[in-house]
Design an enzyme around this catalytic site. Structure first.
Site, PDB file in Angstrom:
ATOM      1  N   ARG A   1       3.642 -97.660 -37.238  1.00 59.17           N
ATOM      2  CA  ARG A   1       4.194 -97.982 -38.546  1.00 59.17           C
ATOM      3  C   ARG A   1       4.821 -99.384 -38.576  1.00 59.17           C
ATOM      4  O   ARG A   1       4.777-100.073 -39.588  1.00 59.17           O
ATOM      5  CB  ARG A   1       5.235 -96.922 -38.917  1.00 59.17           C
ATOM      6  CG  ARG A   1       5.766 -97.108 -40.309  1.00 59.17           C
ATOM      7  CD  ARG A   1       6.454 -95.886 -40.813  1.00 59.17           C
ATOM      8  NE  ARG A   1       7.173 -96.184 -42.033  1.00 59.17           N
ATOM      9  CZ  ARG A   1       6.647 -96.094 -43.246  1.00 59.17           C
ATOM     10  NH1 ARG A   1       5.402 -95.713 -43.395  1.00 59.17           N
ATOM     11  NH2 ARG A   1       7.369 -96.371 -44.324  1.00 59.17           N
TER      12      ARG A   1
ATOM     13  N   CYS B   1       4.358 -91.903 -36.488  1.00 55.29           N
ATOM     14  CA  CYS B   1       4.569 -90.468 -36.356  1.00 55.29           C
ATOM     15  C   CYS B   1       4.378 -89.760 -37.699  1.00 55.29           C
ATOM     16  O   CYS B   1       4.813 -90.255 -38.743  1.00 55.29           O
ATOM     17  CB  CYS B   1       5.984 -90.201 -35.851  1.00 55.29           C
ATOM     18  SG  CYS B   1       6.119 -90.390 -34.074  1.00 55.29           S
TER      19      CYS B   1
ATOM     20  N   ARG C   1       5.547 -91.004 -45.736  1.00 60.22           N
ATOM     21  CA  ARG C   1       5.851 -92.351 -45.253  1.00 60.22           C
ATOM     22  C   ARG C   1       5.052 -93.465 -45.944  1.00 60.22           C
ATOM     23  O   ARG C   1       4.320 -94.219 -45.308  1.00 60.22           O
ATOM     24  CB  ARG C   1       5.681 -92.444 -43.733  1.00 60.22           C
ATOM     25  CG  ARG C   1       6.548 -91.469 -42.990  1.00 60.22           C
ATOM     26  CD  ARG C   1       6.590 -91.729 -41.519  1.00 60.22           C
ATOM     27  NE  ARG C   1       7.693 -92.601 -41.148  1.00 60.22           N
ATOM     28  CZ  ARG C   1       7.944 -92.972 -39.903  1.00 60.22           C
ATOM     29  NH1 ARG C   1       7.164 -92.606 -38.940  1.00 60.22           N
ATOM     30  NH2 ARG C   1       8.963 -93.749 -39.629  1.00 60.22           N
ATOM     31  N   PRO C   2       5.172 -93.570 -47.245  1.00 64.90           N
ATOM     32  CA  PRO C   2       4.458 -94.651 -47.939  1.00 64.90           C
ATOM     33  C   PRO C   2       5.099 -96.013 -47.636  1.00 64.90           C
ATOM     34  O   PRO C   2       6.175 -96.073 -47.036  1.00 64.90           O
ATOM     35  CB  PRO C   2       4.635 -94.287 -49.410  1.00 64.90           C
ATOM     36  CG  PRO C   2       5.855 -93.440 -49.473  1.00 64.90           C
ATOM     37  CD  PRO C   2       5.983 -92.751 -48.149  1.00 64.90           C
TER      38      PRO C   2
ATOM     39  N   ASP D   1       5.215 -98.341 -50.293  1.00 67.13           N
ATOM     40  CA  ASP D   1       5.252 -98.928 -51.635  1.00 67.13           C
ATOM     41  C   ASP D   1       6.453 -99.851 -51.851  1.00 67.13           C
ATOM     42  O   ASP D   1       6.344-100.881 -52.515  1.00 67.13           O
ATOM     43  CB  ASP D   1       5.196 -97.822 -52.702  1.00 67.13           C
ATOM     44  CG  ASP D   1       6.239 -96.729 -52.493  1.00 67.13           C
ATOM     45  OD1 ASP D   1       6.598 -96.464 -51.332  1.00 67.13           O
ATOM     46  OD2 ASP D   1       6.699 -96.125 -53.486  1.00 67.13           O
TER      47      ASP D   1
ATOM     48  N   ASP E   1      16.492 -88.987 -36.725  1.00 64.20           N
ATOM     49  CA  ASP E   1      15.775 -89.061 -35.441  1.00 64.20           C
ATOM     50  C   ASP E   1      16.388 -88.155 -34.375  1.00 64.20           C
ATOM     51  O   ASP E   1      15.775 -87.909 -33.338  1.00 64.20           O
ATOM     52  CB  ASP E   1      15.738 -90.507 -34.929  1.00 64.20           C
ATOM     53  CG  ASP E   1      14.754 -91.350 -35.720  1.00 64.20           C
ATOM     54  OD1 ASP E   1      13.968 -90.782 -36.499  1.00 64.20           O
ATOM     55  OD2 ASP E   1      14.771 -92.590 -35.556  1.00 64.20           O
TER      56      ASP E   1
ATOM     57  N   ARG F   1       6.423 -93.754 -26.415  1.00 66.45           N
ATOM     58  CA  ARG F   1       6.579 -94.701 -27.521  1.00 66.45           C
ATOM     59  C   ARG F   1       8.038 -95.072 -27.728  1.00 66.45           C
ATOM     60  O   ARG F   1       8.327 -96.146 -28.282  1.00 66.45           O
ATOM     61  CB  ARG F   1       6.019 -94.093 -28.809  1.00 66.45           C
ATOM     62  CG  ARG F   1       4.513 -93.938 -28.746  1.00 66.45           C
ATOM     63  CD  ARG F   1       3.951 -93.500 -30.055  1.00 66.45           C
ATOM     64  NE  ARG F   1       4.439 -94.342 -31.144  1.00 66.45           N
ATOM     65  CZ  ARG F   1       4.228 -94.119 -32.426  1.00 66.45           C
ATOM     66  NH1 ARG F   1       3.532 -93.077 -32.794  1.00 66.45           N
ATOM     67  NH2 ARG F   1       4.708 -94.930 -33.338  1.00 66.45           N
TER      68      ARG F   1
HETATM   69  C1  UD1 Z   1      12.981 -96.000 -39.727  1.00 67.68           C
HETATM   70  C2  UD1 Z   1      12.971 -95.707 -38.255  1.00 67.68           C
HETATM   71  C3  UD1 Z   1      12.792 -94.215 -38.010  1.00 67.68           C
HETATM   72  C4  UD1 Z   1      13.877 -93.452 -38.767  1.00 67.68           C
HETATM   73  C5  UD1 Z   1      13.923 -93.860 -40.237  1.00 67.68           C
HETATM   74  C6  UD1 Z   1      15.083 -93.251 -40.998  1.00 67.68           C
HETATM   75  C7  UD1 Z   1      12.086 -97.720 -37.265  1.00 67.68           C
HETATM   76  C8  UD1 Z   1      10.971 -98.396 -36.561  1.00 67.68           C
HETATM   77  N1  UD1 Z   1      11.899 -96.453 -37.640  1.00 67.68           N
HETATM   78  O1  UD1 Z   1      11.728 -95.578 -40.250  1.00 67.68           O
HETATM   79  O2  UD1 Z   1      12.898 -93.983 -36.616  1.00 67.68           O
HETATM   80  O3  UD1 Z   1      13.580 -92.079 -38.699  1.00 67.68           O
HETATM   81  O4  UD1 Z   1      14.044 -95.285 -40.353  1.00 67.68           O
HETATM   82  O5  UD1 Z   1      16.288 -93.558 -40.376  1.00 67.68           O
HETATM   83  O6  UD1 Z   1      13.129 -98.290 -37.448  1.00 67.68           O
HETATM   84  N2  UD1 Z   1      10.008 -94.559 -48.273  1.00 67.68           N
HETATM   85  C9  UD1 Z   1       9.242 -94.664 -49.414  1.00 67.68           C
HETATM   86  N3  UD1 Z   1       8.571 -95.834 -49.624  1.00 67.68           N
HETATM   87  C10 UD1 Z   1       8.629 -96.898 -48.762  1.00 67.68           C
HETATM   88  C11 UD1 Z   1       9.438 -96.765 -47.593  1.00 67.68           C
HETATM   89  C12 UD1 Z   1      10.118 -95.576 -47.382  1.00 67.68           C
HETATM   90  O7  UD1 Z   1       9.148 -93.729 -50.218  1.00 67.68           O
HETATM   91  O8  UD1 Z   1       8.006 -97.940 -49.010  1.00 67.68           O
HETATM   92  C13 UD1 Z   1      10.729 -93.267 -47.998  1.00 67.68           C
HETATM   93  C14 UD1 Z   1      10.187 -92.556 -46.754  1.00 67.68           C
HETATM   94  O9  UD1 Z   1       9.048 -91.781 -47.024  1.00 67.68           O
HETATM   95  C15 UD1 Z   1      11.386 -91.725 -46.317  1.00 67.68           C
HETATM   96  C16 UD1 Z   1      12.571 -92.596 -46.713  1.00 67.68           C
HETATM   97  O10 UD1 Z   1      12.084 -93.546 -47.661  1.00 67.68           O
HETATM   98  O11 UD1 Z   1      11.428 -90.517 -47.000  1.00 67.68           O
HETATM   99  C17 UD1 Z   1      13.230 -93.331 -45.564  1.00 67.68           C
HETATM  100  O12 UD1 Z   1      12.238 -94.033 -44.834  1.00 67.68           O
HETATM  101  P1  UD1 Z   1      12.565 -95.403 -44.095  1.00 67.68           P
HETATM  102  O13 UD1 Z   1      14.038 -95.612 -44.034  1.00 67.68           O
HETATM  103  O14 UD1 Z   1      11.739 -96.467 -44.704  1.00 67.68           O
HETATM  104  O15 UD1 Z   1      12.036 -95.104 -42.633  1.00 67.68           O
HETATM  105  P2  UD1 Z   1      11.250 -96.080 -41.677  1.00 67.68           P
HETATM  106  O16 UD1 Z   1      11.702 -97.482 -41.892  1.00 67.68           O
HETATM  107  O17 UD1 Z   1       9.811 -95.778 -41.764  1.00 67.68           O
END
Ligand code: UD1
Length: 417
Positions: free
Chosen positions: A92, A116, A121-122, A124, A305, A397
């Site tokens: 990701r 994972c 996990r979009p 957008d 996490d 990982r």
């Molecule tokens: C990061 C961490 C991951 C942790 C997560 C939440 C890294 C590399 N990974 O993941 O270990 O579990 O933060 O603390 O740092 N969302 C959207 N659209 C988007 C982006 C996110 O809808 O464009 C939603 C996701 O589906 C989720 C929520 O926002 O439900 C939080 O996700 P996000 O904080 O972005 O997680 P990651 O950055 O992927």
């Protein structure tokens, strides 16, 4: 590492040091391409995700080399802006190159990221933010192709405090024209760490009084050396491993200030915690007290996490606990495997009900994702008898030398390739 065998039931004891932070280093590595020069990162963990980021950096023309725990990236001769599908599609964090490459080169072509499977996990928020900063973006055939002559600073309000989107916007804004403000951004320590790394390279980033971030674009960055923070999730996993096995363990180089939610929870459960500088010693020999309710939340709440590793501890703690997952919608994949080991857990939507049992028993189980794999390692350590865990590639990982570390703490653990 595909398969791990654990003979459980031994209390962990002894001392280990905590690795550098995985979630901090991934955006930092993408940030290295912002500067046509050298970035040195000390206390860098050797993880599969880091190796995958290095592979991408090399594909883009960077020179990257290790000297003990110090990773150096020389991005002087960046030659590409297209990320290979094989490596980038696996993780990701390849999405961080969207902001970083747009910032440095004005273009980026990125496959939709993998990672994972813990929810939809979009990306957008990331794509929308780049558009609002002036990038033209085509999304087709599983790729995101972006272009901008020079990104321009704007005010962005995130719908949710996404960690990754906040980091991507910061990366994009560092070399953009003018000022970018991020409202409702994530407050995780890894965000502050990315800012600290970028400030060390000459970026202008400040926290506004109401918690927003303000990034003023600069025209170029400089060489830097940065010492990475320790990994609060790995640290928490080892604390929970000590608890599951009723052990006494000292962890060095702890990111103590970032771990309050877990430490509060462990104290409630009757686990004795002693802090001394960057050392934490946990004594988990007294019977654990149950907790009735726990929910994950963005920082400083209980980290998503650690939800799965915590579930393993709750599975062997007397009483009934309602565990709510608020961040990702599909993060209970390990429940079935824990049940095969004797746990009594049911789920409905975002909630799991855990009825503590006196102990688990060994079984053959399969890991499906990184933190779920950690939960199964803990279950195996606490269980009576032999546990065989397949799908252990996931653990590499995020955890550096986990088998060696657990062996050092007295665990009976062996690896089958
Ligand atoms: C990061 C961490 C991951 C942790 C997560 C939440 C890294 C590399 N990974 O993941 O270990 O579990 O933060 O603390 O740092 N969302 C959207 N659209 C988007 C982006 C996110 O809808 O464009 C939603 C996701 O589906 C989720 C929520 O926002 O439900 C939080 O996700 P996000 O904080 O972005 O997680 P990651 O950055 O992927």
């Amino acid at each position: 590492m595909e398969c791990v065998e654990i003979i459980g039931g031994k209390p962990l004891s002894g001392r280990i040091e905590i690795q550098g932070s995985k979630n901090a280093v991934l955006p930092v590595l993408a940030g290295c391409v912002l500067h046509a020069g050298i970035s040195r990162i000390r206390h860098c963990p050797r993880l599969q995700d880091v190796e995958d980021m290095i592979a991408i950096l090399r594909e883009l023309g960077c020179l990257v080399w290790w000297e003990e725990d110090c990773l150096t990236v020389d991005a002087s001769f960046l030659s590409g802006t297209v990320l290979p599908k094989e490596t980038a599609g696996r993780m990701r964090s390849s999405i961080f190159f969207l902001g970083a490459l747009l910032g440095r080169c004005g273009q980026a072509d990125i496959p939709y990221p993998g990672g994972c499977v813990i929810g939809a996990r979009p990306v957008d928020f990331h794509v929308e933010a780049m558009r609002s900063m002036g990038a033209g973006i085509d999304e087709a055939e599983g790729r995101i192709a972006a272009r901008a002559k020079r990104l321009r600073g704007v005010e962005i309000t995130l719908k949710l405090p996404s960690v990754g989107a906040t980091e991507n916007i910061i990366l994009a804004a560092v070399l953009a024209e003018g000022v970018t403000v991020i409202n409702n951004g994530a407050k995780e320590p890894e965000i502050e760490e990315l800012c600290r790394f970028l400030r060390g390279k000459g970026a202008r980033i400040r926290l506004l009084p109401q918690g927003s971030l303000e990034i003023t674009g600069v025209s170029a960055l400089k060489d830097s050396e940065h010492e990475l923070i320790a990994d609060r999730i790995a640290a928490g996993t080892y604390l929970l491993a000590a608890a599951v096995t009723n052990g006494v363990v000292t962890l060095g180089r702890m990111p103590v200030q970032h771990m309050q939610a877990l430490l509060d929870c462990l104290e409630k459960m009757n686990i004795a915690i002693k802090k001394e500088g960057k050392d934490i010693t946990v004594d988990c020999r007294k019977p654990h007290r149950g907790i009735e309710f726990l929910e994950t939340a963005p920082y400083p709440g209980f980290p998503t996490d650690l939800q799965s590793p915590m579930m393993t501890l709750l599975a062997v703690t007397e009483g009934r606990c309602r565990l709510r997952e608020n961040v990702f919608e599909a993060r209970f994949k390990t429940v079935e495997q824990l049940r095969a080991m004797g746990a009594q857990i049911t789920t409905e939507g975002r909630e799991a009900i855990i009825l503590g049992v006196p102990g688990l028993h060994g079984a053959q189980v399969r890991a499906e994702e990184l933190r779920g794999a950690a939960a199964l390692f803990l279950a195996g350590l606490g269980a009576e008898g032999r546990t065989q865990i397949s799908g252990c590639g996931f653990i590499s990982r995020g955890y550096e030398n986990i088998c060696e570390n657990l062996k050092q703490l007295g665990a009976d653990i062996s690896v089958e390739e």
